[in-house]
Design a protein around this motif. Structure first.
Motif, PDB file in Angstrom:
ATOM      1  N   LEU A  66       0.888  -1.171   0.000  1.00 27.32           N
ATOM      2  CA  LEU A  66       0.000   0.000   0.000  1.00 27.32           C
ATOM      3  C   LEU A  66       0.922   1.216   0.000  1.00 27.32           C
ATOM      4  N   ARG A  67       0.677   2.159  -0.924  1.00 25.97           N
ATOM      5  CA  ARG A  67       1.615   3.275  -1.042  1.00 25.97           C
ATOM      6  C   ARG A  67       1.011   4.595  -0.603  1.00 25.97           C
ATOM      7  N   ALA A  68       1.812   5.357   0.162  1.00 30.24           N
ATOM      8  CA  ALA A  68       1.418   6.697   0.578  1.00 30.24           C
ATOM      9  C   ALA A  68       1.279   7.556  -0.679  1.00 30.24           C
ATOM     10  N   PRO A  69       0.481   8.632  -0.704  1.00 29.42           N
ATOM     11  CA  PRO A  69      -0.216   9.143   0.473  1.00 29.42           C
ATOM     12  C   PRO A  69      -1.579   8.512   0.750  1.00 29.42           C
ATOM     13  N   ASP A  70      -2.235   7.861  -0.253  1.00 29.53           N
ATOM     14  CA  ASP A  70      -3.596   7.391   0.053  1.00 29.53           C
ATOM     15  C   ASP A  70      -3.653   5.906   0.396  1.00 29.53           C
ATOM     16  N   TYR A  71      -2.578   5.174   0.188  1.00 32.60           N
ATOM     17  CA  TYR A  71      -2.515   3.752   0.540  1.00 32.60           C
ATOM     18  C   TYR A  71      -3.685   2.962  -0.080  1.00 32.60           C
ATOM     19  N   ALA A  72      -4.069   3.323  -1.308  1.00 30.35           N
ATOM     20  CA  ALA A  72      -5.207   2.657  -1.947  1.00 30.35           C
ATOM     21  C   ALA A  72      -4.885   1.189  -2.241  1.00 30.35           C
ATOM     22  N   VAL A  73      -5.909   0.348  -2.169  1.00 35.07           N
ATOM     23  CA  VAL A  73      -5.727  -1.075  -2.454  1.00 35.07           C
ATOM     24  C   VAL A  73      -5.714  -1.289  -3.967  1.00 35.07           C
ATOM     25  N   ASP A  74      -4.674  -1.959  -4.456  1.00 37.11           N
ATOM     26  CA  ASP A  74      -4.573  -2.314  -5.864  1.00 37.11           C
ATOM     27  C   ASP A  74      -5.107  -3.751  -5.998  1.00 37.11           C
ATOM     28  N   LEU A  75      -6.365  -3.850  -6.419  1.00 38.52           N
ATOM     29  CA  LEU A  75      -6.994  -5.182  -6.449  1.00 38.52           C
ATOM     30  C   LEU A  75      -6.312  -6.134  -7.425  1.00 38.52           C
ATOM     31  N   ALA A  76      -5.748  -5.560  -8.498  1.00 39.37           N
ATOM     32  CA  ALA A  76      -5.038  -6.415  -9.458  1.00 39.37           C
ATOM     33  C   ALA A  76      -3.807  -7.037  -8.778  1.00 39.37           C
ATOM     34  N   ALA A  77      -3.164  -6.248  -7.926  1.00 38.61           N
ATOM     35  CA  ALA A  77      -1.994  -6.774  -7.209  1.00 38.61           C
ATOM     36  C   ALA A  77      -2.421  -7.839  -6.197  1.00 38.61           C
ATOM     37  N   VAL A  78      -3.570  -7.625  -5.576  1.00 34.92           N
ATOM     38  CA  VAL A  78      -4.064  -8.638  -4.628  1.00 34.92           C
ATOM     39  C   VAL A  78      -4.355  -9.932  -5.388  1.00 34.92           C
ATOM     40  N   ARG A  79      -5.035  -9.775  -6.504  1.00 31.50           N
ATOM     41  CA  ARG A  79      -5.357 -10.967  -7.310  1.00 31.50           C
ATOM     42  C   ARG A  79      -4.075 -11.705  -7.715  1.00 31.50           C
ATOM     43  N   ALA A  80      -3.068 -10.929  -8.106  1.00 31.44           N
ATOM     44  CA  ALA A  80      -1.814 -11.552  -8.550  1.00 31.44           C
ATOM     45  C   ALA A  80      -1.101 -12.279  -7.407  1.00 31.44           C
ATOM     46  N   ALA A  81      -1.360 -11.845  -6.172  1.00 34.77           N
ATOM     47  CA  ALA A  81      -0.685 -12.473  -5.020  1.00 34.77           C
ATOM     48  C   ALA A  81      -1.375 -13.766  -4.585  1.00 34.77           C
ATOM     49  N   ILE A  82      -2.582 -13.985  -5.098  1.00 35.86           N
ATOM     50  CA  ILE A  82      -3.335 -15.187  -4.709  1.00 35.86           C
ATOM     51  C   ILE A  82      -2.921 -16.357  -5.602  1.00 35.86           C
ATOM     52  N   GLY A  83      -2.616 -17.467  -4.978  1.00 42.24           N
ATOM     53  CA  GLY A  83      -2.225 -18.652  -5.748  1.00 42.24           C
ATOM     54  C   GLY A  83      -2.912 -19.877  -5.183  1.00 42.24           C
ATOM     55  N   PRO A  84      -2.548 -21.046  -5.679  1.00 39.27           N
ATOM     56  CA  PRO A  84      -3.226 -22.280  -5.229  1.00 39.27           C
ATOM     57  C   PRO A  84      -3.015 -22.584  -3.741  1.00 39.27           C
ATOM     58  N   LYS A  85      -1.939 -22.043  -3.174  1.00 45.41           N
ATOM     59  CA  LYS A  85      -1.682 -22.354  -1.754  1.00 45.41           C
ATOM     60  C   LYS A  85      -2.219 -21.279  -0.808  1.00 45.41           C
ATOM     61  N   THR A  86      -2.859 -20.248  -1.381  1.00 42.12           N
ATOM     62  CA  THR A  86      -3.340 -19.152  -0.529  1.00 42.12           C
ATOM     63  C   THR A  86      -4.490 -19.622   0.348  1.00 42.12           C
ATOM     64  N   ARG A  87      -4.316 -19.398   1.639  1.00 49.37           N
ATOM     65  CA  ARG A  87      -5.350 -19.829   2.586  1.00 49.37           C
ATOM     66  C   ARG A  87      -6.142 -18.629   3.103  1.00 49.37           C
ATOM     67  N   ALA A  88      -5.471 -17.451   3.206  1.00 54.33           N
ATOM     68  CA  ALA A  88      -6.133 -16.304   3.838  1.00 54.33           C
ATOM     69  C   ALA A  88      -5.515 -14.998   3.384  1.00 54.33           C
ATOM     70  N   ILE A  89      -6.272 -13.924   3.631  1.00 55.14           N
ATOM     71  CA  ILE A  89      -5.743 -12.574   3.444  1.00 55.14           C
ATOM     72  C   ILE A  89      -5.980 -11.820   4.752  1.00 55.14           C
ATOM     73  N   ILE A  90      -4.998 -11.013   5.147  1.00 54.80           N
ATOM     74  CA  ILE A  90      -5.127 -10.264   6.408  1.00 54.80           C
ATOM     75  C   ILE A  90      -5.480  -8.816   6.094  1.00 54.80           C
ATOM     76  N   ILE A  91      -6.504  -8.317   6.749  1.00 58.61           N
ATOM     77  CA  ILE A  91      -6.893  -6.914   6.566  1.00 58.61           C
ATOM     78  C   ILE A  91      -6.928  -6.241   7.921  1.00 58.61           C
ATOM     79  N   ASN A  92      -6.187  -5.150   8.045  1.00 57.29           N
ATOM     80  CA  ASN A  92      -6.169  -4.378   9.295  1.00 57.29           C
ATOM     81  C   ASN A  92      -6.797  -3.023   9.008  1.00 57.29           C
ATOM     82  N   THR A  93      -8.014  -2.849   9.505  1.00 60.69           N
ATOM     83  CA  THR A  93      -8.691  -1.566   9.314  1.00 60.69           C
ATOM     84  C   THR A  93      -9.444  -1.191  10.573  1.00 60.69           C
ATOM     85  N   PRO A  94      -9.324   0.075  11.037  1.00 59.92           N
ATOM     86  CA  PRO A  94      -8.346   1.095  10.682  1.00 59.92           C
ATOM     87  C   PRO A  94      -6.919   0.558  10.825  1.00 59.92           C
ATOM     88  N   HIS A  95      -6.033   1.104  10.004  1.00 57.79           N
ATOM     89  CA  HIS A  95      -4.733   0.473   9.783  1.00 57.79           C
ATOM     90  C   HIS A  95      -3.582   1.104  10.581  1.00 57.79           C
TER      91      HIS A  95
END
Ligand code: PMP
Ligand code: GLN
Length: 392
Positions: free
Chosen positions: A140-169
């Motif tokens: 997540l990049r300053a200043p707005d730390y927006a979520v790049d969904l394409a990057a999230v999708r790219a990080a998901i693979g066959p062994k992915t079990r979970a995603i961690i979300i901390n909000t408020p962050h």
């Protein structure tokens, strides 16, 4: 490090402990580690003292005293319209810290992968490593730390079990938008993965609203919803955290919890049941006071010369240090306590890709007005003693 397992190499002393020790050594104003320097409300202190005097001093039920589980269920219903069964879906643990560790140890197998946003709270990668799993990092990049969904999708693979979300962050103060959470939720459903949410700052939202991932379509039974009473009631040392999750997940989480701590402090559990049932006025005043601290501190840090990234939530402010000619957060934060008399947290500690956070420093404003003023006064007076890129 000798003796330490291969899994935990690289996870030395936490940055919070390191900076607090430096602050103490140099009598610096500690704007580093995030703990309030004031106590929580008297009605909770009285409730804890009464519990001790009433003899509620032996082990608690492992998944929480019934009165607290019931109060947590009421709180989830009241603020998020979520209905959790106190007996089969709520587990009280030793702070959110244990909730995080118990989750990783119960749900991750060796070789599993977890999608993790950086910057991240430091216990996520450490506990993922303890479980023998691997983090796949999305920045997540300053200043707005927006979520790049394409990057999230790219990080998901066959062994992915979970995603961690901390909000408020923590540390960046971002409050995930409903659209961002919906986008992540859709990926969780599509790939059949769990969401592990850390919502410990849920009552510290200045801009926008806190959206509970578990309230989104398809997410109720695939979310491990972690929170803690430490921040909301300013008793971080009581360590009352809890997890709400569907029965099958809860059964798994309780299995690791019973062998980590079994339970936490019984009298504090009785007291916190009263905290979670506090009237709206408590939560409103809590937020009002923190908003005033945030505004004062943002103004003050800007007056020192930092570029301030105004947080939408939490009790942390990140600043870009390049406006003052600095470019190495770690070097700056290690020198600050002695040279300036103030301690802060270098953000690169929260990144795998250190260069992404090297220009950012975090300041905690969960401190009394006098302490915040003193910290700012020292910064204004002494920041010139720090020579960028060199020794002071
Ligand atoms: N998650 C985050 C994001 C935190 O900032 C903290 C503590 N500051 C924790 C978890 C740990 O919470 P607890 O003190 O309840 O263990
Ligand atoms: N969560 C606190 C922070 O972010 C620190 C808690 C700790 O030291 N374990 O500053």
């Amino acid at each position: 490090m000798p003796h330490l397992t291969a899994k935990l190499q690289g996870f030395g002393t936490t940055i919070f402990a390191e900076m607090t020790a430096l602050a103490q050594r140099h009598q610096a104003v500690n704007l580093g580690q995030g703990f309030p320097d004031f106590d929580g409300p008297d009605f909770l202190k009285r409730a804890a003292i009464a519990s001790i005097e009433l003899g509620r001093n032996q082990y608690a039920r492992s998944h929480g005293m019934p009165v607290l589980n019931a109060a947590i269920a009421e709180h989830r219903q009241r603020f998020y319209g979520l209905s959790f069964d106190p007996e089969t879906e709520i587990t009280v643990m030793h702070g959110a810290t244990e909730c995080i560790a118990a989750t990783m140890l119960a749900l991750l197998d060796v070789g599993d992968e977890v999608v993790l946003f950086e910057p991240f709270y430091d216990s996520y990668p450490a506990t993922i490593a303890m479980a023998g799993a691997t983090a796949r990092v999305v920045t997540l990049r300053a200043p707005d730390y927006a979520v790049d969904l394409a990057a999230v999708r790219a990080a998901i693979g066959p062994k992915t079990r979970a995603i961690i979300i901390n909000t408020p962050h923590n540390p960046c103060g971002k409050v995930f938008t409903r659209a961002e959470l919906e986008g992540i939720a859709a990926l969780c459903v599509e790939h059949d993965i769990l969401a592990i949410t850390d919502e410990v700052y849920e009552h510290l939202v200045f801009e926008g609203v806190h959206v509970a991932m578990a309230s989104l379509p398809g997410m109720r039974d695939r979310t491990v919803m972690i929170s803690s009473t430490g921040k909301t009631f300013s008793f971080t040392g009581w360590k009352i955290g809890y997890i709400c999750a569907a029965p099958a997940l809860t059964r798994a989480l309780r299995t690791s919890h019973q062998f980590l701590t079994f339970c936490n402090g019984t009298p504090f559990q009785f007291a916190m049941a009263e905290g979670l049932r506090a009237g709206d006025d408590y939560f409103e005043q809590f937020l009002r006071e923190y908003r005033a601290r945030r505004d004062r501190m943002c103004e003050g840090l800007a007056s020192v010369g930092f570029e301030v990234l105004v947080p939408a939530g939490t009790y942390f402010i990140c600043t870009d240090i390049r406006t003052l000619g600095f470019d190495d957060d770690m070097e700056m934060c290690r020198a600050l306590p002695e040279a300036v008399g103030v301690a802060a947290i270098p953000n690169s500690a929260f990144y795998v890709n250190k260069h992404e956070g090297k220009h950012l420093v975090r300041w905690a404003f969960c401190k009394t007005d006098a302490v915040l003023e003193e910290g700012l006064a020292r910064l204004r007076a002494n920041i010139g003693r720090l020579r960028p890129g060199g020794k002071h």
